[in-house]
Design a protein around this motif. Structure first.
Motif, PDB file in Angstrom:
ATOM      1  N   ALA A  66       0.687  -1.200   0.062  1.00  0.00           N
ATOM      2  CA  ALA A  66      -0.006   0.015  -0.028  1.00  0.00           C
ATOM      3  C   ALA A  66       0.939   1.358  -0.047  1.00  0.00           C
ATOM      4  CB  ALA A  66      -0.942  -0.301   1.099  1.00  0.00           C
ATOM      5  N   ASP A  68       1.199   3.913  -1.710  1.00  0.00           N
ATOM      6  CA  ASP A  68       0.730   5.091  -2.126  1.00  0.00           C
ATOM      7  C   ASP A  68      -0.675   5.174  -1.709  1.00  0.00           C
ATOM      8  OD1 ASP A  68       2.908   6.258  -3.556  1.00  0.00           O
ATOM      9  OD2 ASP A  68       2.261   4.943  -5.150  1.00  0.00           O
ATOM     10  N   ALA A  69      -1.266   4.328  -0.725  1.00  0.00           N
ATOM     11  CA  ALA A  69      -2.424   4.207  -0.381  1.00  0.00           C
ATOM     12  C   ALA A  69      -2.799   5.142   0.729  1.00  0.00           C
ATOM     13  CB  ALA A  69      -2.719   2.761   0.239  1.00  0.00           C
ATOM     14  N   ASP A  70      -4.286   5.547   0.783  1.00  0.00           N
ATOM     15  CA  ASP A  70      -4.645   6.228   1.937  1.00  0.00           C
ATOM     16  C   ASP A  70      -4.957   5.202   3.091  1.00  0.00           C
ATOM     17  OD1 ASP A  70      -4.485   8.664   0.726  1.00  0.00           O
ATOM     18  OD2 ASP A  70      -6.618   8.371  -0.240  1.00  0.00           O
ATOM     19  N   PHE A  71      -4.580   5.477   4.171  1.00  0.00           N
ATOM     20  CA  PHE A  71      -5.072   4.694   5.399  1.00  0.00           C
ATOM     21  C   PHE A  71      -6.031   5.588   6.052  1.00  0.00           C
ATOM     22  CE2 PHE A  71      -1.964   1.095   6.335  1.00  0.00           C
ATOM     23  CZ  PHE A  71      -1.205   1.161   5.248  1.00  0.00           C
ATOM     24  N   GLU A  72      -7.114   4.558   6.570  1.00  0.00           N
ATOM     25  CA  GLU A  72      -8.338   5.428   7.175  1.00  0.00           C
ATOM     26  C   GLU A  72      -8.779   4.676   8.310  1.00  0.00           C
ATOM     27  OE1 GLU A  72     -11.300   7.316   4.500  1.00  0.00           O
ATOM     28  OE2 GLU A  72     -12.579   7.172   6.118  1.00  0.00           O
TER      29      GLU A  72
ATOM     30  N   ARG B  49       2.826   4.273  10.000  1.00  0.00           N
ATOM     31  CA  ARG B  49       1.815   4.649   8.630  1.00  0.00           C
ATOM     32  C   ARG B  49       0.182   4.856   9.247  1.00  0.00           C
ATOM     33  NH1 ARG B  49       1.879   2.863   3.235  1.00  0.00           N
ATOM     34  NH2 ARG B  49       0.695   4.224   2.307  1.00  0.00           N
ATOM     35  N   ALA B  50      -0.261   3.781  10.002  1.00  0.00           N
ATOM     36  CA  ALA B  50      -1.877   3.869  10.450  1.00  0.00           C
ATOM     37  C   ALA B  50      -2.014   5.205  11.269  1.00  0.00           C
ATOM     38  CB  ALA B  50      -2.027   2.583  11.023  1.00  0.00           C
ATOM     39  N   LEU B  51      -3.056   5.906  11.268  1.00  0.00           N
ATOM     40  CA  LEU B  51      -3.455   7.034  11.707  1.00  0.00           C
ATOM     41  C   LEU B  51      -2.830   8.450  11.479  1.00  0.00           C
ATOM     42  CD1 LEU B  51      -3.878   5.434  15.371  1.00  0.00           C
ATOM     43  CD2 LEU B  51      -5.451   5.481  13.580  1.00  0.00           C
ATOM     44  N   GLU B  53      -2.520   9.627   8.369  1.00  0.00           N
ATOM     45  CA  GLU B  53      -3.324  10.355   7.381  1.00  0.00           C
ATOM     46  C   GLU B  53      -4.802  10.809   8.040  1.00  0.00           C
ATOM     47  OE1 GLU B  53      -4.072  11.941   4.130  1.00  0.00           O
ATOM     48  OE2 GLU B  53      -2.314  10.967   4.352  1.00  0.00           O
ATOM     49  N   ASP B  54      -5.222  10.027   9.170  1.00  0.00           N
ATOM     50  CA  ASP B  54      -6.270  10.371   9.758  1.00  0.00           C
ATOM     51  C   ASP B  54      -6.243  11.777  10.463  1.00  0.00           C
ATOM     52  OD1 ASP B  54      -8.053   8.188   9.179  1.00  0.00           O
ATOM     53  OD2 ASP B  54      -6.180   7.226  10.294  1.00  0.00           O
ATOM     54  N   ARG B 109     -15.018   8.508  11.357  1.00  0.00           N
ATOM     55  CA  ARG B 109     -13.622   8.413  11.306  1.00  0.00           C
ATOM     56  C   ARG B 109     -13.077   9.109  12.667  1.00  0.00           C
ATOM     57  NH1 ARG B 109      -9.871  10.598   6.047  1.00  0.00           N
ATOM     58  NH2 ARG B 109      -8.064   9.510   6.692  1.00  0.00           N
TER      59      ARG B 109
END
Lengths: 154, 244
Positions: A66, A68-72, B49-51, B53-54, B109
């Protein structure tokens, strides 16, 4: 859309369910499963995951697939599947990291049209690949990968 | 392993979300953004990586509301709202921004983000110190870009903005690791004043595009104000010594 339902990897036991981390064994096994997904050539442009720690740690390990992925993060993956969750499903190749029995119910809902249409037995670290429109009965099941198979591929 | 946890700024975030949602005290939105940025820096320091972007999404979702709050302060300081049509347009923008902010603040979210931060695995301090070195290098690079931009017309604004962001990241990284950051804050505040005027100029130009109003005199004044602030900063190299 290609949709990948991924059940979190094996986690430690604990009184606080939301705070349970992946076990060392679970983390190692899932990293090998990710190499199997890599060998299949799978890539994600979006990764949606539940806020529970074991799901966050599982999603984190999808990084190599992933780039270039957006993580949400979304609380909708820590509860029974809903219309609101379906409204969040957009993208070309989307991974959902969540929990049972909600992922099996989502799979049945998307493929058969009814959330209680059967048990698809998604093991921890297992992946279901669906394709089609993310609406009830709008997708077909392309593959159901047990974690052991993915590890052997990797 | 010494570890860092998000607890202090997560608590700050959770305390200010209801204030931001209420929409009466502008500090609510401002402090949610501050906490969001600080928490993002922590995750970046931990190479997560996780969170990340949030948290970026949360800060951006409230940015329009914050810009307009700052603008209200600037206009009040200037002695009044000025152009009536401009004031009406601003109120309309504020209502739209408020609607978007409320949607973010009540979204699954954000609910998920807060829940995930509550149970986040701790950040290894050794990894974070490596991240701090990178943040420091980035800030110095931005300073070099600013010095280079002195010769390029039109490049100064983005260069100041880039430096301000890099400084903010560096300061927050220092704070997470218990390192001193007072000098950085002083420089960041000085750059903040410049960027606030630049934000005001962008809004005035946007107003002109939508209304057809002649804003050339206002734009000229705002450009002059930015040039004066920039010249003042550039004429005091000691201000940047903290990065050298």
């Amino acid at each position: 859309m290609d949709l990948f339902l991924i059940r979190h990897a094996i986690a430690e036991d604990g009184a606080d369910d939301a705070a349970r981390p992946l076990s060392d064994e679970g983390a190692k096994k899932f990293s090998r499963a990710v190499r199997g997904l890599d060998a299949l050539g799978l890539r994600f442009d979006r990764v949606l995951h539940s806020p529970k720690r074991r799901a966050v740690e599982t999603a984190e390990r999808l990084g190599p697939l992933a780039a270039d992925a957006d993580f949400e993060v979304t609380s909708l993956l820590a509860e029974p599947p809903s219309d609101e969750l379906l409204s969040h499903l957009h993208g070309r190749s989307v991974a959902l990291v969540g929990h049972e029995p909600y992922l099996s119910a989502l799979l049945a809902w998307l493929v058969v049209g009814a959330p209680d249409a059967g048990n698809f037995a998604l093991k921890k670290g297992g992946v279901a690949h669906l394709s089609g429109e993310p609406q009830p009965g709008g997708m077909r099941l392309v593959a159901l990968y047990p974690p052991k198979t993915l590890r052997e591929l990797g | 392993m010494t570890a860092l946890t998000p607890a202090p700024w997560l608590e700050h975030l959770e305390r200010h979300v209801p204030i931001a949602l209420e929409g009466v005290d502008p500090e609510g939105v401002h402090q949610v953004r501050v906490a969001g940025r600080r928490l993002r820096v922590l995750l970046e320091l931990g190479e997560r990586r996780a969170l990340v972007e949030d948290l970026r999404w949360l800060v951006r979702a409230l940015s329009r509301t914050r810009d307009l709050d700052v603008l209200r302060d600037v206009l009040a300081g200037a002695g009044g709202p000025g152009h009536e049509r401009f004031a009406e347009w601003l109120e309309r923008l504020a209502a739209e921004a408020r609607h978007d902010a409320e949607a973010a603040l009540t979204s699954p979210r954000l609910t998920g983000l807060l829940a995930a931060l509550e149970v986040l695995s701790p950040i290894d301090e050794a990894v974070a110190r490596r991240g701090l070195r990178k943040a420091s290098q980035r800030a110095r690079k931005q300073l070099d870009a600013l010095v280079g931009a002195r010769l390029e017309p039109g490049a100064l604004g983005p260069a100041f903005h880039g430096l301000r962001r890099a400084l903010r990241r560096l300061r927050y990284a220092n704070d997470w690791l218990g390192e001193p950051s007072d000098g950085l804050k002083h420089l960041q505040d000085a750059l903040g004043a410049l960027c606030d005027v630049a934000a005001l100029e962008r809004l005035v130009r946007e107003f002109a595009e939508t209304s057809g109003a002649d804003v050339s005199a206002a734009v000229a004044r705002l450009e002059a104000a930015q040039a004066a602030l920039a010249a003042q900063l550039l004429a005091t190299p000691a201000a940047f010594a903290v990065l050298r």
